[in-house]
Design a protein around this motif. Structure first.
Motif, PDB file in Angstrom:
ATOM      1  N   ASN A 155       0.817  -1.219   0.000  1.00 29.00           N
ATOM      2  CA  ASN A 155       0.000   0.000   0.000  1.00 29.00           C
ATOM      3  C   ASN A 155       0.851   1.270   0.000  1.00 29.00           C
ATOM      4  O   ASN A 155       0.418   2.323   0.464  1.00 29.00           O
ATOM      5  CB  ASN A 155      -0.971   0.009   1.186  1.00 29.00           C
ATOM      6  CG  ASN A 155      -0.273  -0.234   2.520  1.00 29.00           C
ATOM      7  OD1 ASN A 155       0.869   0.177   2.719  1.00 29.00           O
ATOM      8  ND2 ASN A 155      -0.962  -0.919   3.429  1.00 29.00           N
ATOM      9  N   ASN A 156       2.101   1.135  -0.496  1.00 23.26           N
ATOM     10  CA  ASN A 156       3.031   2.263  -0.561  1.00 23.26           C
ATOM     11  C   ASN A 156       3.312   2.813   0.839  1.00 23.26           C
ATOM     12  O   ASN A 156       3.476   4.010   1.035  1.00 23.26           O
ATOM     13  CB  ASN A 156       2.483   3.368  -1.466  1.00 23.26           C
ATOM     14  CG  ASN A 156       3.551   4.359  -1.870  1.00 23.26           C
ATOM     15  OD1 ASN A 156       4.748   4.037  -1.875  1.00 23.26           O
ATOM     16  ND2 ASN A 156       3.146   5.577  -2.195  1.00 23.26           N
ATOM     17  N   HIS A 157       3.339   1.897   1.807  1.00 21.00           N
ATOM     18  CA  HIS A 157       3.642   2.222   3.200  1.00 21.00           C
ATOM     19  C   HIS A 157       2.678   3.251   3.793  1.00 21.00           C
ATOM     20  O   HIS A 157       3.060   4.108   4.577  1.00 21.00           O
ATOM     21  CB  HIS A 157       5.089   2.714   3.330  1.00 21.00           C
ATOM     22  CG  HIS A 157       6.099   1.677   2.961  1.00 21.00           C
ATOM     23  ND1 HIS A 157       6.368   0.582   3.755  1.00 21.00           N
ATOM     24  CD2 HIS A 157       6.892   1.563   1.848  1.00 21.00           C
ATOM     25  CE1 HIS A 157       7.294  -0.168   3.176  1.00 21.00           C
ATOM     26  NE2 HIS A 157       7.622   0.393   2.020  1.00 21.00           N
ATOM     27  N   HIS A 185      -5.817   6.095   2.316  1.00 19.23           N
ATOM     28  CA  HIS A 185      -5.651   6.580   0.951  1.00 19.23           C
ATOM     29  C   HIS A 185      -6.872   7.409   0.567  1.00 19.23           C
ATOM     30  O   HIS A 185      -8.015   7.037   0.881  1.00 19.23           O
ATOM     31  CB  HIS A 185      -5.463   5.414  -0.022  1.00 19.23           C
ATOM     32  CG  HIS A 185      -4.095   4.810   0.035  1.00 19.23           C
ATOM     33  ND1 HIS A 185      -3.141   5.009  -0.939  1.00 19.23           N
ATOM     34  CD2 HIS A 185      -3.506   4.009   0.976  1.00 19.23           C
ATOM     35  CE1 HIS A 185      -2.028   4.357  -0.625  1.00 19.23           C
ATOM     36  NE2 HIS A 185      -2.228   3.748   0.543  1.00 19.23           N
ATOM     37  N   SER A 235       4.614   9.268  -1.547  1.00 16.55           N
ATOM     38  CA  SER A 235       3.521  10.227  -1.637  1.00 16.55           C
ATOM     39  C   SER A 235       3.417  11.025  -0.349  1.00 16.55           C
ATOM     40  O   SER A 235       3.725  10.533   0.727  1.00 16.55           O
ATOM     41  CB  SER A 235       2.188   9.501  -1.894  1.00 16.55           C
ATOM     42  OG  SER A 235       1.911   8.637  -0.815  1.00 16.55           O
ATOM     43  N   ARG A 293       7.900   7.874   2.797  1.00 16.94           N
ATOM     44  CA  ARG A 293       6.846   7.584   1.826  1.00 16.94           C
ATOM     45  C   ARG A 293       7.019   8.457   0.588  1.00 16.94           C
ATOM     46  O   ARG A 293       7.315   9.653   0.694  1.00 16.94           O
ATOM     47  CB  ARG A 293       5.476   7.819   2.449  1.00 16.94           C
ATOM     48  CG  ARG A 293       5.172   6.832   3.556  1.00 16.94           C
ATOM     49  CD  ARG A 293       3.699   6.782   3.853  1.00 16.94           C
ATOM     50  NE  ARG A 293       3.334   7.615   4.971  1.00 16.94           N
ATOM     51  CZ  ARG A 293       2.484   7.256   5.934  1.00 16.94           C
ATOM     52  NH1 ARG A 293       1.931   6.066   5.907  1.00 16.94           N
ATOM     53  NH2 ARG A 293       2.181   8.069   6.907  1.00 16.94           N
TER      54      ARG A 293
END
Length: 284
Positions: free
Chosen positions: A17-19, A25, A258, A256
């Motif tokens: 989950n992209n950390h 999200h 994002s 991260r």
């Protein structure tokens, strides 16, 4: 992805989950917000189709409202109010009139005032007052709301009043199943009180209206409780995930790709939405 990994994907920052926990999200939060809006629309539309399924079920005994009102007066050093059957009937009539003519106000669209109900039932008053409430879940929340309002508190605490009448009526108001509480206060002149006492001694005693005669069978589900429960559960889940996410990221010093600003703003928007959609009772 098995069930365990799916759960971890949404609640714990991981490579999948992209950390950043899946629930944090922005698209997921927006889906949750949209779902709550849809849920609210369903609650609004279902009563007209299935009136016995959704509604504000009354759990507000008349006697308890009177008891709590008198407790507030006694705590302030005032004399408790006597329950008057005539005021009970007048309060029932006022509640029924609001439902019949679909209004929520002290004065009806046709100009009928609370004092007209007093007079129509033969209650000759020196002083009179009215408190109204709707969509509360229990008697203590009703009385607490009145006490938090200066004008309503003045009615409850007024030394001018000697008697009280309360009605709790469930019905359709403005297209929504609701529970109305009408509280009438009054005091009469000495001659009027003496005359009524003579009538009672002769065996002619007006009987109070029984609350149960005016209440339909309790709906299966209350939108007030349902909305509050769902909103609290969603908010609790997101808060928990948010805290776990922040702790893990901090301890593991995860960088991260994002940014977190959008997710945090969405989260604050979620909290605001929860506050807005939880319907509380109203007083008048």
């Amino acid at each position: 992805m098995d069930f365990v990994n799916l759960v971890l994907h949404f609640v714990v920052p991981r490579p999948s989950n992209n950390h950043k926990a899946g629930f944090l999200h922005s698209p997921v939060i927006m889906i949750i917000i949209f779902s709550l809006f849809v849920y609210q629309l369903i609650l609004t539309s279902v009563p007209s189709v299935l009136p016995r399924v959704l509604g504000f079920a009354s759990s507000i005994p008349v006697e308890e409202v009177i008891k709590l009102t008198n407790q507030k007066r006694v705590e302030a050093g005032l004399t408790p109010l006597n329950t008057n059957p005539i005021l009970q009937e007048a309060a029932q009539a006022k509640a029924a009139d609001m439902l019949a003519h679909d209004y929520w106000a002290h004065v009806s669209p046709g100009g009928v005032t609370p004092w007209d109900f007093f007079r129509n039932f033969g209650y000759t008053y020196r002083f009179a007052g009215e408190n109204l409430a709707r969509d509360f879940a229990n008697p203590s929340s009703v009385v607490d709301a009145w006490m938090a309002s200066q004008s309503h508190k003045e009615n409850i605490m007024s030394p001018k009043y000697e008697e009280i009448g309360v009605a709790v009526v469930e019905g359709d108001l403005e297209g929504v199943d609701t529970t109305l509480v009408v509280q009438f206060f009054g005091s009469r002149g000495a001659k009027v009180a003496q005359a009524e006492e003579v009538v009672r001694e002769r065996g002619v005693k007006p009987e109070p209206q029984i609350e149960g005669q005016y209440l339909a069978s309790a709906p299966i589900l209350s939108p007030l409780d349902s909305t509050k429960g769902l909103s609290a559960a969603v908010l609790g889940l997101l808060l928990g995930v948010f805290l776990v996410d922040e702790i893990i990221v901090y301890r593991k010093k995860i960088f991260r790709v994002s940014g977190r600003g959008v997710a945090h703003m969405s989260f604050l928007g979620m909290i605001l939405l929860v506050v807005l959609i939880i319907k509380s009772g109203q007083i008048l």
